[in-house]
Write a protein that holds these residues in place. Structure first.
Motif, PDB file in Angstrom:
ATOM      1  N   PHE A 264       0.796  -1.228   0.000  1.00 35.30           N
ATOM      2  CA  PHE A 264       0.000   0.000   0.000  1.00 35.30           C
ATOM      3  C   PHE A 264       0.824   1.270   0.000  1.00 35.30           C
ATOM      4  CE2 PHE A 264      -3.578  -2.512   0.810  1.00 35.30           C
ATOM      5  CZ  PHE A 264      -3.316  -3.338   1.879  1.00 35.30           C
TER       6      PHE A 264
ATOM      7  N   GLY B 269     -13.745   5.453  -6.365  1.00 33.44           N
ATOM      8  CA  GLY B 269     -14.389   4.245  -5.856  1.00 33.44           C
ATOM      9  C   GLY B 269     -14.122   3.037  -6.711  1.00 33.44           C
TER      10      GLY B 269
ATOM     11  N   LEU C 144     -10.475   1.913  -6.786  1.00 37.83           N
ATOM     12  CA  LEU C 144     -10.036   1.119  -5.642  1.00 37.83           C
ATOM     13  C   LEU C 144     -10.546  -0.304  -5.723  1.00 37.83           C
ATOM     14  CD1 LEU C 144     -10.362   3.758  -2.882  1.00 37.83           C
ATOM     15  CD2 LEU C 144      -8.323   2.493  -3.431  1.00 37.83           C
TER      16      LEU C 144
ATOM     17  N   GLY D  35      -8.381  -3.651  -5.812  1.00 41.77           N
ATOM     18  CA  GLY D  35      -8.571  -4.806  -4.950  1.00 41.77           C
ATOM     19  C   GLY D  35      -8.535  -6.100  -5.738  1.00 41.77           C
TER      20      GLY D  35
ATOM     21  N   ALA E  42      -5.074  -6.745  -6.690  1.00 35.09           N
ATOM     22  CA  ALA E  42      -4.312  -7.240  -5.545  1.00 35.09           C
ATOM     23  C   ALA E  42      -4.565  -8.731  -5.357  1.00 35.09           C
ATOM     24  CB  ALA E  42      -4.689  -6.468  -4.287  1.00 35.09           C
TER      25      ALA E  42
ATOM     26  N   MET F   8      -4.014   7.951   1.888  1.00 34.43           N
ATOM     27  CA  MET F   8      -4.614   6.633   1.679  1.00 34.43           C
ATOM     28  C   MET F   8      -3.720   5.501   2.155  1.00 34.43           C
ATOM     29  SD  MET F   8      -7.399   7.249   0.099  1.00 34.43           S
ATOM     30  CE  MET F   8      -8.124   7.095  -1.469  1.00 34.43           C
ATOM     31  N   CYS F   9      -2.389   5.718   2.102  1.00 32.86           N
ATOM     32  CA  CYS F   9      -1.489   4.598   2.379  1.00 32.86           C
ATOM     33  C   CYS F   9      -1.706   3.995   3.769  1.00 32.86           C
ATOM     34  CB  CYS F   9      -0.031   5.025   2.201  1.00 32.86           C
ATOM     35  SG  CYS F   9       0.330   5.716   0.587  1.00 32.86           S
TER      36      CYS F   9
ATOM     37  N   LEU G  30      -5.176   2.173   4.224  1.00 35.19           N
ATOM     38  CA  LEU G  30      -5.318   0.813   3.721  1.00 35.19           C
ATOM     39  C   LEU G  30      -4.483  -0.171   4.518  1.00 35.19           C
ATOM     40  CD1 LEU G  30      -5.146   1.725  -0.027  1.00 35.19           C
ATOM     41  CD2 LEU G  30      -7.084   0.695   1.095  1.00 35.19           C
ATOM     42  N   ALA G  31      -3.330   0.312   5.007  1.00 37.97           N
ATOM     43  CA  ALA G  31      -2.366  -0.631   5.564  1.00 37.97           C
ATOM     44  C   ALA G  31      -2.693  -1.074   6.986  1.00 37.97           C
ATOM     45  CB  ALA G  31      -0.977  -0.008   5.530  1.00 37.97           C
TER      46      ALA G  31
ATOM     47  N   ILE H 202     -10.163 -12.630   3.312  1.00 34.25           N
ATOM     48  CA  ILE H 202      -9.809 -11.616   2.323  1.00 34.25           C
ATOM     49  C   ILE H 202      -9.867 -10.218   2.939  1.00 34.25           C
ATOM     50  CG2 ILE H 202     -12.126 -11.163   1.368  1.00 34.25           C
ATOM     51  CD1 ILE H 202      -9.224 -11.848  -0.871  1.00 34.25           C
TER      52      ILE H 202
ATOM     53  N   LEU I 213      -6.625  -9.111   4.388  1.00 35.72           N
ATOM     54  CA  LEU I 213      -5.532  -9.074   3.420  1.00 35.72           C
ATOM     55  C   LEU I 213      -5.657  -7.834   2.529  1.00 35.72           C
ATOM     56  CD1 LEU I 213      -5.462 -12.824   2.384  1.00 35.72           C
ATOM     57  CD2 LEU I 213      -3.769 -11.611   3.715  1.00 35.72           C
ATOM     58  N   PRO I 214      -4.598  -7.485   1.799  1.00 34.33           N
ATOM     59  CA  PRO I 214      -4.627  -6.272   0.975  1.00 34.33           C
ATOM     60  C   PRO I 214      -5.852  -6.113   0.083  1.00 34.33           C
ATOM     61  CG  PRO I 214      -2.425  -7.184   0.975  1.00 34.33           C
ATOM     62  CD  PRO I 214      -3.250  -8.099   1.805  1.00 34.33           C
ATOM     63  N   PRO I 215      -6.312  -7.157  -0.632  1.00 35.68           N
ATOM     64  CA  PRO I 215      -7.474  -6.917  -1.494  1.00 35.68           C
ATOM     65  C   PRO I 215      -8.672  -6.418  -0.698  1.00 35.68           C
ATOM     66  CG  PRO I 215      -6.524  -9.061  -1.981  1.00 35.68           C
ATOM     67  CD  PRO I 215      -5.830  -8.563  -0.776  1.00 35.68           C
TER      68      PRO I 215
ATOM     69  N   ALA J  30      -8.704  -4.561   1.857  1.00 38.06           N
ATOM     70  CA  ALA J  30      -8.558  -3.132   2.158  1.00 38.06           C
ATOM     71  C   ALA J  30      -9.046  -2.297   0.992  1.00 38.06           C
ATOM     72  CB  ALA J  30      -7.095  -2.823   2.459  1.00 38.06           C
ATOM     73  N   PHE J  31      -8.567  -2.632  -0.208  1.00 38.04           N
ATOM     74  CA  PHE J  31      -8.972  -1.863  -1.387  1.00 38.04           C
ATOM     75  C   PHE J  31     -10.473  -1.916  -1.588  1.00 38.04           C
ATOM     76  CE2 PHE J  31      -5.135  -0.430  -3.158  1.00 38.04           C
ATOM     77  CZ  PHE J  31      -4.163  -1.397  -3.058  1.00 38.04           C
ATOM     78  N   LEU J  32     -11.035  -3.132  -1.503  1.00 39.56           N
ATOM     79  CA  LEU J  32     -12.464  -3.274  -1.766  1.00 39.56           C
ATOM     80  C   LEU J  32     -13.284  -2.500  -0.741  1.00 39.56           C
ATOM     81  CD1 LEU J  32     -12.533  -7.073  -2.611  1.00 39.56           C
ATOM     82  CD2 LEU J  32     -12.963  -5.204  -4.180  1.00 39.56           C
TER      83      LEU J  32
ATOM     84  N   LEU K  23     -12.416   0.088   1.147  1.00 33.72           N
ATOM     85  CA  LEU K  23     -12.295   1.536   0.963  1.00 33.72           C
ATOM     86  C   LEU K  23     -13.074   1.986  -0.264  1.00 33.72           C
ATOM     87  CD1 LEU K  23     -11.148   4.178   1.899  1.00 33.72           C
ATOM     88  CD2 LEU K  23      -9.129   3.741   0.564  1.00 33.72           C
ATOM     89  N   GLY K  24     -12.999   1.217  -1.354  1.00 36.46           N
ATOM     90  CA  GLY K  24     -13.716   1.601  -2.564  1.00 36.46           C
ATOM     91  C   GLY K  24     -15.216   1.664  -2.320  1.00 36.46           C
ATOM     92  N   LEU K  25     -15.742   0.625  -1.658  1.00 39.59           N
ATOM     93  CA  LEU K  25     -17.185   0.601  -1.423  1.00 39.59           C
ATOM     94  C   LEU K  25     -17.611   1.691  -0.449  1.00 39.59           C
ATOM     95  CD1 LEU K  25     -17.691  -3.245  -1.358  1.00 39.59           C
ATOM     96  CD2 LEU K  25     -18.609  -1.646  -3.015  1.00 39.59           C
TER      97      LEU K  25
ATOM     98  N   LEU L 263     -16.121   4.550   0.037  1.00 40.45           N
ATOM     99  CA  LEU L 263     -16.047   5.804  -0.701  1.00 40.45           C
ATOM    100  C   LEU L 263     -17.287   5.999  -1.544  1.00 40.45           C
ATOM    101  CD1 LEU L 263     -12.446   6.305  -2.106  1.00 40.45           C
ATOM    102  CD2 LEU L 263     -13.811   7.964  -0.903  1.00 40.45           C
TER     103      LEU L 263
END
Lengths: 304, 231, 221
Positions: free
Chosen positions: B25, B199, B202, B206, B209, C41-42, C45-46, C188, C191-193, C195-197, C199-201, C203
């Motif tokens: 990240f 959105g 990201l 994911g 990733a 953002m870093c 997510l982390a 999941i 794990l990193p994915p 986090a992205f998912l 945050l995206g949702l 947002l």
């Protein structure tokens, strides 16, 4: 003792680093100095800064550089207009030639009802996508009415009214964004030598029978206009094209061409005349319809 | 030969398995901001790789000789001052300040150099350089290198540090270019209103990733293959 | 329209901008650093795979942001324009070093878990952006209010994401089990994915909420 030595050493290292880097960067600043022409700054200041790309350069900065170097004309900024060109002429110390305002013109005049063989299009509601699909409407040259040009315009000068893109000449600045957005390339930039210019309001190059099948108002290619004004008009397929270099607003043949057209597809566009304004004074301005699709799939029909 | 194997493993580790963007990240801001078109994204990736390598080089030198526990310069100063050889002067507390200072100065220097001698290169990615100064990815690479310079028995040499830095940069370029390609296609898709822009980007990240998680365990396979190849 | 003399400007003048209180309120939701400004953002997510690391990170960031804002605001008269980013970064680096050493001394396990993300606060776009936009131009009280507001907003964002990830991923919250043991635990999510998912949702949800509010204001106005 350890702490004192550590502190002194740390301070010394930081100080040395700061001084050293300061020297290196100072030397680099002088050694790698790039001469920036003050004219570029001045030209950039005179430009409107909209970064629209209408001048043909990537942004105002690129155009400013080109002008300062002498590689570009000073009258290429459409949103800046004449006042901007005058300022640039002053900065560069050149004479300003007569430059004409270029405005967008749509070469189509059929609204939803006049277009024949229209299908129920359920795909992406953008012209670019609809253009990729066969059979959205009969005419493969004309306006699709899904609003790519409307969305591209930053000056609110183009609206889709009744399925046809309509350009407000007062608001249009001639940046050309709509022309670039149109996937059928039927918006062109026309030099407005007068307040009202004659344009060909059709883009269909097919023969008469084919045009009649797909449009109630399209140009049939009868060449009546060509016979009246052979220097002004040339044919592309079965479609007349006006040569604007030869266009003289005071010439009477222009009115004659207008009268001769059986389909009335050669029309005047530009500033509305007094009679036109009076005729529509009572009417309300049509609403601009935005696509408000919640889904591109029509879920009221079972597709089994 | 072991060095070559370990270098390749470090490189692949940083680029694919523990991809800087998709696993650690770091560098999310440019990843989301500059990934709209493939050519700008690739330019950004190249700029990041370039800066990461230079920063890694300079900061490894600083850390090895000055900042790690048991480093040469503080040890010599301590000795001349007549200190007890059993204790050490540990300057690692200065690490963060020195790293960021070195990164900022070197980026500025590189920008001036590129602007003077390679104008077309400057026009293509020079504008990204000041942006990269505050990029997490550069500092992260330096921190990883610092981590591997703490244990006096297993110190990383300059070659290993550069392998990590290059791998990280290449991994970043790969991720951002993939993202840009996907986003270019997304422009033509029907994305729900609230998700447009960051959105959906990201969510796509994911999924990317998840895809990159498939690289886990690749290092063992590569180590085995290289081992049998070089025997 | 009669001319009555010079117009009196109401509220903060054009030069001053929002007051301290307004800045404080702004930072929490209207200009939330993560959901509206998309900065920092870093760490978001982390460290959000659990509430504990998330809150530790929020506290560390708050400390650095507040101290840096105050320091820069005190120094604002001395800043040369072309050196200011460097000065901001060095000030922030100093405070981050202090925060990092403090965490390593008092909560060593958590510090190990957070790993390199505490020093990465140095390059957190949020702090540099607040220094640039607010602290270098405003007085100490205003800068302080701004910093506190933004820190609260950041903590709120971290908490929201960490809650989702921790509950769905491990069935716990702050380490306490909140879901029954039969919950499979969506790996999941931690794990990193995930986090992205997440945050995206989230947002998307925040954007949807703000659009609905804007539409309501437009509809009623």
């Amino acid at each position: 003792m350890l702490t004192t030595v550590a502190l002194i050493l740390a301070a010394a290292i930081l100080a040395l680093l700061a001084v050293g880097m300061g020297y290196v960067l100072g030397w680099a600043n002088r050694r790698f100095h790039v001469e920036v022409d003050p004219k570029v700054e001045a030209v950039l200041g005179a430009l409107p800064g909209a970064n629209c790309g209408g001048c043909g350069f990537v942004g105002c900065a690129a155009y400013a550089e080109a002008v300062a170097k002498g590689d570009a004309d000073i009258n290429q900024c459409a949103p800046g207009g004449r006042s901007c060109a005058e300022k640039l002429a002053e900065i560069m110390g050149v004479e300003l030639e007569e430059s004409l305002p270029y405005r967008a013109v749509l070469h189509c005049s059929a609204d939803w009802d006049q277009r024949l063989q229209r299908m129920q299009y359920e795909g992406e509601q953008t012209c670019e996508s609809a253009n990729l699909v066969a059979g959205v409407q009969g005419c493969t040259y004309g306006c699709l009415g899904l609003g790519d040009c409307e969305r591209a315009c930053d000056y609110d000068a183009i609206r889709i009214i009744n399925g046809l893109a309509t350009i407000d000449k007062e608001k249009c600045v001639g940046c050309g964004a709509c022309g670039r957005a149109c996937p059928r390339n039927i918006i062109t930039m026309v030099p407005f030598k007068a307040e009202r210019m004659l344009v060909v309001a059709c883009a269909n190059q097919d023969a008469a029978a084919d045009v009649r099948a797909v449009c109630a108002v399209g140009c049939l290619g009868c060449r009546a206009c060509l016979r009246v004004a052979p220097d002004l008009i040339s044919m592309e397929g079965a479609l007349p094209v006006i040569n604007y270099d030869n266009y003289d607003p005071t010439d009477e043949t222009i009115e004659k061409v207008l009268e001769k057209c059986p389909r009335k597809r050669l029309v005047f566009v530009g500033k509305p005349s007094e009679e036109h304004l009076a005729a529509v004074a009572e009417e309300e301005l049509p609403e601009s319809v935005q696509a408000d699709f919640k889904t591109t799939v029509d879920d009221t029909k079972w597709r089994g | 030969m072991e060095t070559v194997t370990s270098l390749i493993l470090i490189f692949i580790g940083a680029a694919l398995i523990n991809n800087f963007v998709l696993h650690y990240f770091v560098g999310i801001c440019p990843f989301l901001g500059v990934s709209r078109r493939v050519d700008t994204a690739f330019g950004m990736g190249c700029a990041v790789t370039f800066v990461i390598s230079i920063a890694a080089l300079l900061n490894w030198t600083f850390t090895y000789f000055i900042l790690r526990p048991g480093a040469v310069v503080p040890a010599w100063v301590w000795q001349t001052a007549g200190g007890d050889p059993a204790t050490q002067v540990d300057l690692s507390v200065l690490s963060y300040i020195i790293y960021i200072f070195v990164i900022a100065s070197s980026v500025q220097f590189v920008e001036m150099y590129v602007r003077k001698f390679f104008p077309p290169l400057y026009r293509s990615f020079g504008v990204f350089l000041p942006l990269i100064t505050t990029n997490c990815a550069i500092l992260f690479a330096c921190l990883e290198i610092m981590k591997h310079l703490q244990d006096p028995t297993k110190l990383w040499g300059l070659h290993e540090a550069l392998a990590l830095a290059l791998g990280g940069g290449v991994g970043f370029t790969l991720a951002i270019s993939l993202m840009a390609g996907i986003r270019e296609e997304l422009d033509l898709c029907d994305v729900p209103g609230p998700l447009k822009g960051a959105g959906i980007a990201l969510i796509v990240a994911g999924i990317l990733a998840m895809a990159f998680m498939g690289f886990m365990g690749v290092d063992k396979g590569v180590a085995g293959a290289l081992g049998s190849l070089l025997r | 329209m009669s001319q009555e003399g010079p117009t009196v400007l109401e509220g903060p003048t054009a030069l001053e901008g929002p007051t301290a209180l307004e800045r404080f309120i702004n930072g929490v939701l209207p200009e939330n650093p993560v959901y509206r400004q998309l900065l920092g953002m870093c760490p978001v997510l982390a460290v959000t795979n659990g509430m504990k690391p998330a809150m530790t990170m929020a506290a560390a960031t708050a400390f650095v942001l507040i101290c840096a804002n105050i320091m820069i605001s005190v120094m604002r008269g001395l800043l040369k324009p072309h050196l200011r980013i460097l000065v901001f970064t060095l000030t922030i680096a100093t405070f981050v070093t202090i925060a990092d050493r403090f965490l390593a001394a008092y909560v060593y396990e958590m510090s190990k878990q957070l790993g390199p993300y505490v020093p990465l606060i140095i390059v957190n776009c949020l702090i540099i952006s607040r220094c640039e936009i607010c602290a270098s131009k405003q007085s100490i009280t205003v800068a302080l209010a701004d910093a506190v507001g933004m820190s609260l907003g950041f903590a709120l964002a971290l908490a929201s994401i960490a809650t989702v990830r921790e509950i769905l991923g491990s069935g716990s919250w702050f380490g306490l089990a909140v879901l029954p043991g039969s919950w499979p635990g969506w790996g999941i999510m931690v794990l990193p994915p995930g986090a992205f998912l997440t945050l995206g949702l989230l947002l998307g949800m925040a954007e949807w909420a703000s659009r609905r509010r804007a539409a309501k204001l437009r509809g009623s106005g």
